[in-house]
Design a protein around this motif. Structure first.
Motif, PDB file in Angstrom:
ATOM      1  N   LEU A  95       8.487  34.802 -11.284  1.00  0.00           N
ATOM      2  CA  LEU A  95       8.843  33.396 -11.411  1.00  0.00           C
ATOM      3  C   LEU A  95      10.069  33.292 -12.304  1.00  0.00           C
ATOM      4  O   LEU A  95      10.076  33.780 -13.432  1.00  0.00           O
ATOM      5  CB  LEU A  95       7.676  32.622 -12.041  1.00  0.00           C
ATOM      6  N   ASN A  96      11.126  32.670 -11.780  1.00  0.00           N
ATOM      7  CA  ASN A  96      12.306  32.508 -12.621  1.00  0.00           C
ATOM      8  C   ASN A  96      12.321  31.122 -13.256  1.00  0.00           C
ATOM      9  O   ASN A  96      11.504  30.268 -12.923  1.00  0.00           O
ATOM     10  CB  ASN A  96      13.589  32.809 -11.836  1.00  0.00           C
ATOM     11  N   SER A  97      13.238  30.885 -14.144  1.00  0.00           N
ATOM     12  CA  SER A  97      13.227  29.660 -14.942  1.00  0.00           C
ATOM     13  C   SER A  97      13.547  28.399 -14.157  1.00  0.00           C
ATOM     14  O   SER A  97      13.294  27.300 -14.632  1.00  0.00           O
ATOM     15  CB  SER A  97      14.200  29.789 -16.113  1.00  0.00           C
ATOM     16  N   ASN A  98      14.070  28.512 -12.943  1.00  0.00           N
ATOM     17  CA  ASN A  98      14.373  27.304 -12.176  1.00  0.00           C
ATOM     18  C   ASN A  98      13.442  27.118 -10.982  1.00  0.00           C
ATOM     19  O   ASN A  98      13.737  26.349 -10.073  1.00  0.00           O
ATOM     20  CB  ASN A  98      15.838  27.311 -11.721  1.00  0.00           C
ATOM     21  N   THR A  99      12.295  27.771 -10.975  1.00  0.00           N
ATOM     22  CA  THR A  99      11.310  27.601  -9.912  1.00  0.00           C
ATOM     23  C   THR A  99      10.663  26.223 -10.031  1.00  0.00           C
ATOM     24  O   THR A  99      10.284  25.804 -11.121  1.00  0.00           O
ATOM     25  CB  THR A  99      10.225  28.693  -9.992  1.00  0.00           C
ATOM     26  N   THR A 100      10.538  25.544  -8.913  1.00  0.00           N
ATOM     27  CA  THR A 100       9.915  24.227  -8.883  1.00  0.00           C
ATOM     28  C   THR A 100       8.557  24.332  -8.199  1.00  0.00           C
ATOM     29  O   THR A 100       8.455  24.912  -7.122  1.00  0.00           O
ATOM     30  CB  THR A 100      10.794  23.224  -8.107  1.00  0.00           C
ATOM     31  N   ILE A 101       7.538  23.784  -8.822  1.00  0.00           N
ATOM     32  CA  ILE A 101       6.223  23.670  -8.207  1.00  0.00           C
ATOM     33  C   ILE A 101       6.022  22.196  -7.900  1.00  0.00           C
ATOM     34  O   ILE A 101       6.126  21.347  -8.787  1.00  0.00           O
ATOM     35  CB  ILE A 101       5.121  24.199  -9.147  1.00  0.00           C
ATOM     36  N   GLU A 102       5.758  21.895  -6.632  1.00  0.00           N
ATOM     37  CA  GLU A 102       5.630  20.507  -6.201  1.00  0.00           C
ATOM     38  C   GLU A 102       4.167  20.109  -6.085  1.00  0.00           C
ATOM     39  O   GLU A 102       3.324  20.926  -5.744  1.00  0.00           O
ATOM     40  CB  GLU A 102       6.350  20.319  -4.872  1.00  0.00           C
TER      41      GLU A 102
END
Length: 112
Positions: A83-90
Motif C-alpha cells: 500500500l502506497n501513501s496515495n492509495t484510496t479506499i472507497e
C-alpha cells in the motif's frame, strides 16, 4: 464537541475468487486486490459492515438535536502490504442485506 461511537452489528469479507465463502465469524476484515497465484487472475476482497439504524437515529434525534454534525468511519490496519501513501479506499452503501454467517476464511470445508 461530543463524540458518539456506534459499533457494527455485523460484518464480513467477501472474495471475488470465492463467491460463496461466508467469513462472518472471522476476526479479520480484508480489503485487497491481488493476483491469485494459482490462476493468474486478479482477486478482490471487500468488506461489508452493518450498523444499527435505531442507534444512528437515536444519536441524530436525541443527542445531536439539530446541531451541526459530521460522521466518519474509522478502521485500523493490522498488516499492510503493498500500500502506497496515495492509495484510496472507497466506501459505498450497499442495497441489500446479508447473513453474517458462522465461517472463517481458513475453514475447510468452506462455509457458504
Amino acid at each position: 464537541m461530543a463524540v458518539y461511537k456506534i459499533f457494527p452489528t455485523k460484518d464480513a469479507t467477501i472474495y471475488s475468487q470465492y463467491p460463496n465463502k461466508n467469513t462472518g465469524l472471522d476476526e479479520i476484515l480484508s480489503v485487497s486486490i491481488e493476483d491469485a497465484q494459482d490462476s493468474g487472475n486478479t482477486q478482490a476482497s471487500r468488506v461489508l459492515v452493518q450498523f444499527s439504524d435505531t442507534e444512528i437515529s437515536d444519536v441524530i434525534t436525541n443527542k445531536i438535536n439539530g446541531a451541526s454534525w459530521s460522521a466518519s468511519l474509522r478502521l485500523y490496519a493490522s498488516v499492510i502490504n503493498g500500500l502506497n501513501s496515495n492509495t484510496t479506499i472507497e466506501i459505498y452503501p450497499i442495497s441489500g442485506s446479508w447473513n453474517m454467517g458462522t465461517g472463517k476464511y481458513a475453514y475447510n470445508p468452506e462455509y457458504t
